[in-house]
Enzyme design. Structure first.
Site, PDB file in Angstrom:
ATOM      1  N   HIS A  23       9.692   7.458  30.187  1.00 56.04           N
ATOM      2  CA  HIS A  23       9.822   8.856  30.748  1.00 56.04           C
ATOM      3  C   HIS A  23       9.577   8.880  32.180  1.00 56.04           C
ATOM      4  O   HIS A  23       9.810   9.613  32.978  1.00 56.04           O
ATOM      5  CB  HIS A  23       8.947   9.737  29.716  1.00 56.04           C
ATOM      6  CG  HIS A  23       9.469  11.181  29.676  1.00 56.04           C
ATOM      7  ND1 HIS A  23      10.625  11.184  28.876  1.00 56.04           N
ATOM      8  CD2 HIS A  23       9.312  12.352  29.928  1.00 56.04           C
ATOM      9  CE1 HIS A  23      11.087  12.509  28.763  1.00 56.04           C
ATOM     10  NE2 HIS A  23      10.189  13.143  29.223  1.00 56.04           N
TER      11      HIS A  23
ATOM     12  N   ARG B 129      16.258  10.630  28.832  1.00 60.51           N
ATOM     13  CA  ARG B 129      15.215  10.459  27.891  1.00 60.51           C
ATOM     14  C   ARG B 129      15.468   8.937  27.192  1.00 60.51           C
ATOM     15  O   ARG B 129      16.718   8.614  27.183  1.00 60.51           O
ATOM     16  CB  ARG B 129      15.144  11.422  26.795  1.00 60.51           C
ATOM     17  CG  ARG B 129      15.060  12.984  27.492  1.00 60.51           C
ATOM     18  CD  ARG B 129      15.176  13.925  26.216  1.00 60.51           C
ATOM     19  NE  ARG B 129      14.407  15.423  26.708  1.00 60.51           N
ATOM     20  CZ  ARG B 129      15.661  16.117  27.037  1.00 60.51           C
ATOM     21  NH1 ARG B 129      16.971  15.902  27.028  1.00 60.51           N
ATOM     22  NH2 ARG B 129      15.396  17.387  27.450  1.00 60.51           N
TER      23      ARG B 129
ATOM     24  N   TYR C 296       8.437  19.866  38.756  1.00 58.08           N
ATOM     25  CA  TYR C 296       8.906  19.009  39.538  1.00 58.08           C
ATOM     26  C   TYR C 296       8.651  19.363  41.112  1.00 58.08           C
ATOM     27  O   TYR C 296       8.659  18.718  41.981  1.00 58.08           O
ATOM     28  CB  TYR C 296      10.256  18.404  39.291  1.00 58.08           C
ATOM     29  CG  TYR C 296      10.185  17.808  37.941  1.00 58.08           C
ATOM     30  CD1 TYR C 296       9.473  16.451  37.935  1.00 58.08           C
ATOM     31  CD2 TYR C 296      10.923  18.184  36.755  1.00 58.08           C
ATOM     32  CE1 TYR C 296       9.460  15.776  36.496  1.00 58.08           C
ATOM     33  CE2 TYR C 296      10.821  17.457  35.684  1.00 58.08           C
ATOM     34  CZ  TYR C 296      10.128  16.288  35.428  1.00 58.08           C
ATOM     35  OH  TYR C 296      10.197  15.829  34.303  1.00 58.08           O
TER      36      TYR C 296
ATOM     37  N   ARG D  26      12.650   9.288  34.150  1.00 55.31           N
ATOM     38  CA  ARG D  26      13.053  10.511  34.162  1.00 55.31           C
ATOM     39  C   ARG D  26      12.131  11.377  35.194  1.00 55.31           C
ATOM     40  O   ARG D  26      12.866  12.247  35.825  1.00 55.31           O
ATOM     41  CB  ARG D  26      12.964  11.314  32.712  1.00 55.31           C
ATOM     42  CG  ARG D  26      13.566  12.680  32.438  1.00 55.31           C
ATOM     43  CD  ARG D  26      13.743  12.828  30.971  1.00 55.31           C
ATOM     44  NE  ARG D  26      13.641  14.219  30.537  1.00 55.31           N
ATOM     45  CZ  ARG D  26      14.965  15.072  30.690  1.00 55.31           C
ATOM     46  NH1 ARG D  26      16.050  14.137  30.985  1.00 55.31           N
ATOM     47  NH2 ARG D  26      14.724  16.261  30.221  1.00 55.31           N
TER      48      ARG D  26
ATOM     49  N   HIS E 215      17.444  20.710  30.450  1.00 60.07           N
ATOM     50  CA  HIS E 215      16.276  21.665  30.165  1.00 60.07           C
ATOM     51  C   HIS E 215      16.820  22.942  29.884  1.00 60.07           C
ATOM     52  O   HIS E 215      17.759  23.679  30.556  1.00 60.07           O
ATOM     53  CB  HIS E 215      15.294  21.595  31.451  1.00 60.07           C
ATOM     54  CG  HIS E 215      14.560  20.841  31.750  1.00 60.07           C
ATOM     55  ND1 HIS E 215      13.825  20.432  32.775  1.00 60.07           N
ATOM     56  CD2 HIS E 215      14.062  19.568  30.902  1.00 60.07           C
ATOM     57  CE1 HIS E 215      12.960  19.288  32.691  1.00 60.07           C
ATOM     58  NE2 HIS E 215      13.047  18.771  31.506  1.00 60.07           N
TER      59      HIS E 215
ATOM     60  N   LYS F  54      18.244  17.110  23.277  1.00 60.16           N
ATOM     61  CA  LYS F  54      17.614  17.702  22.167  1.00 60.16           C
ATOM     62  C   LYS F  54      18.485  18.644  21.420  1.00 60.16           C
ATOM     63  O   LYS F  54      19.362  19.468  22.302  1.00 60.16           O
ATOM     64  CB  LYS F  54      16.333  18.582  22.786  1.00 60.16           C
ATOM     65  CG  LYS F  54      15.364  17.264  23.072  1.00 60.16           C
ATOM     66  CD  LYS F  54      14.061  18.203  23.602  1.00 60.16           C
ATOM     67  CE  LYS F  54      13.040  17.290  23.886  1.00 60.16           C
ATOM     68  NZ  LYS F  54      11.563  17.817  24.273  1.00 60.16           N
TER      69      LYS F  54
END
Length: 312
Positions: A257, A162, A292, A260, A283, A186
Site C-alpha cells: 500500500h 491496491r 494526501y 499507492r 475513492h 472495492k
C-alpha cells in the site's frame, strides 16, 4: 410478583441480518471479506442485545451507545477495541438500521446520532522519489521473475493500485497502445487509470519475454503469475514487495500500500487536481483522498525547515 420479560427471538435477528447481507451482496456488490466483517459485527451486536434483553427492532440510541461503550472497555477475555474498530462497527450498525427503515421494518432510526470515538488520523508512509527509483531498479536481470517483479512494481506505482487490484488484473485489462489500465476496486467498481511510459515499457517487456515462460504449461489469464503459471496471490505479491524493499533497505517503511500512498502524494505535490487523484484512486468520498493533501503539506514543511537558513 414481577413478570419476567419474554425471551428474545434470536431467529428474528438472524433473518434480518441475512436479508441485509443479501442486499449488500446482490445490490451493492460488496466483497466476501466485507460481508463477513458485517456478519461478525452484527452477530456480536445480537449477543449484546440478548445480554441486556432488548429486541433488535426496538433498540434506542442508548442501546447502541451502550454496545459501543462495552467494546471500548477492556474485559477479562479481550482488550478494549481500538477507535478504528469502533468506527467500523458503528458504520455497520448505521447501514443495518437504515436498511431496516428503508424496508419499512422499523419507523425510526436509532443510529441517527450515533457516534463512535474518532480514530487518530495517522499519516501514511510515503517514499521519496529517490527511494522509488531504488526500489523499482531492485528487480534486475532478465529472468522471467525479475521481469515480472519490475513490471509489477512499476505498474503499482504508476497507477496507485491496491494489492488486490494488482493481483486481479488480467492481460486484457492493460491497453499498452492507449496507455490505460482497467482496475477493479472495492465493490467491483471499475475505473480507468493512465499508465506512464516507464510502466508501459516494463509491462511490455514482461509480456514479451517473461510471462510466456511462466505460463508455458498454463492458460491462466491473470497478468501477474507465479512460477507455476497461476495468478499471484496477495501473499505472493507482499513477499515480492518485501524482498525488493529489503534489498534496498526500505523494509521498515514499505508495504504494497506504500506505493499507492506514494502515487497519490507525488501527484498532488506535482500539481495534480484533487478530484483527478480521487478518481484515479477509486475513492468514493473525496475526504478519503484529502489525507494526501495533509501529507504533502507535512513534506513541504520538512523541506522548508531543512533548507531555509532562518527557519530553525
Amino acid at each position: 410478583m414481577a413478570v419476567a420479560p419474554a425471551p428474545l427471538d434470536a431467529r428474528a435477528l438472524e433473518h434480518h441480518v441475512l436479508d441485509f447481507l443479501a442486499y449488500l451482496e446482490f445490490e451493492r456488490g460488496l466483497s466476501r471479506n466485507t460481508l463477513e466483517a458485517y456478519r461478525s459485527d452484527l452477530l456480536q451486536f445480537g449477543a449484546y442485545l440478548r445480554s441486556v434483553r432488548v429486541d433488535v427492532l426496538e433498540t434506542q440510541h442508548t442501546d447502541l451507545a451502550g454496545f459501543l461503550d462495552s467494546l471500548a472497555q477492556p474485559h477479562d477475555d479481550r482488550p478494549a477495541s481500538r477507535p478504528a474498530t469502533l468506527q467500523r462497527k458503528a458504520a455497520c450498525l448505521r447501514s443495518f438500521y437504515r436498511h431496516l427503515r428503508r424496508e419499512n421494518i422499523i419507523q425510526h432510526d436509532p443510529t441517527a446520532d450515533l457516534r463512535a470515538p474518532r480514530k487518530s488520523q495517522k499519516l501514511p508512509q510515503v517514499l521519496s522519489r529517490g527511494d522509488v527509483d531504488r526500489l523499482l531498479r531492485a528487480p534486475n536481470g532478465t529472468d522471467p521473475g525479475a521481469l515480472r517483479d519490475r513490471a509489477l512494481l512499476e505498474l503499482m506505482y504508476a497507477c496507485g493500485l491496491r494489492a488486490s487490484e494488482a493481483t486481479d488484473l488480467e492481460v486484457g485489462d492493460v491497453d499498452l497502445e492507449a496507455g490505460v489500465l482497467r482496475a477493479r476496486g472495492k465493490g467491483s467498481k471499475e475505473r480507468l487509470v493512465p499508465v506512464g511510459r516507464e510502466a508501459i515499457t516494463a509491462v511490455r517487456l514482461y509480456l514479451e519475454r517473461g510471462r510466456p515462460m511462466l505460463t508455458a504449461t498454463s492458460d491462466d489469464r491473470h497478468l501477474f503469475v507465479n512460477r507455476r503459471g497461476t495468478g499471484l496471490t496477495r501473499q505472493g505479491l507482499y513477499k515480492i514487495v518485501q524482498r525488493h524493499a529489503r534489498a534496498v533497505g526500505l523494509e521498515d517503511r514499505m508495504s504494497p500500500h506504500t506505493l499507492r500512498h506514494t502515487f497519490a502524494t507525488h501527484l498532488l505535490a506535482g500539481g495534480c487536481d484533487l478530484r483527478a487523484v480521487q478518481e484515479m484512486l477509486g475513492h468514493a468520498d473525496i475526504a478519503t483522498t484529502q489525507i494526501y493533501t495533509h501529507l504533502s503539506a507535512e513534506r513541504l514543511k520538512d523541506v522548508y525547515f531543512s533548507a531555509h537558513p532562518r527557519a530553525a
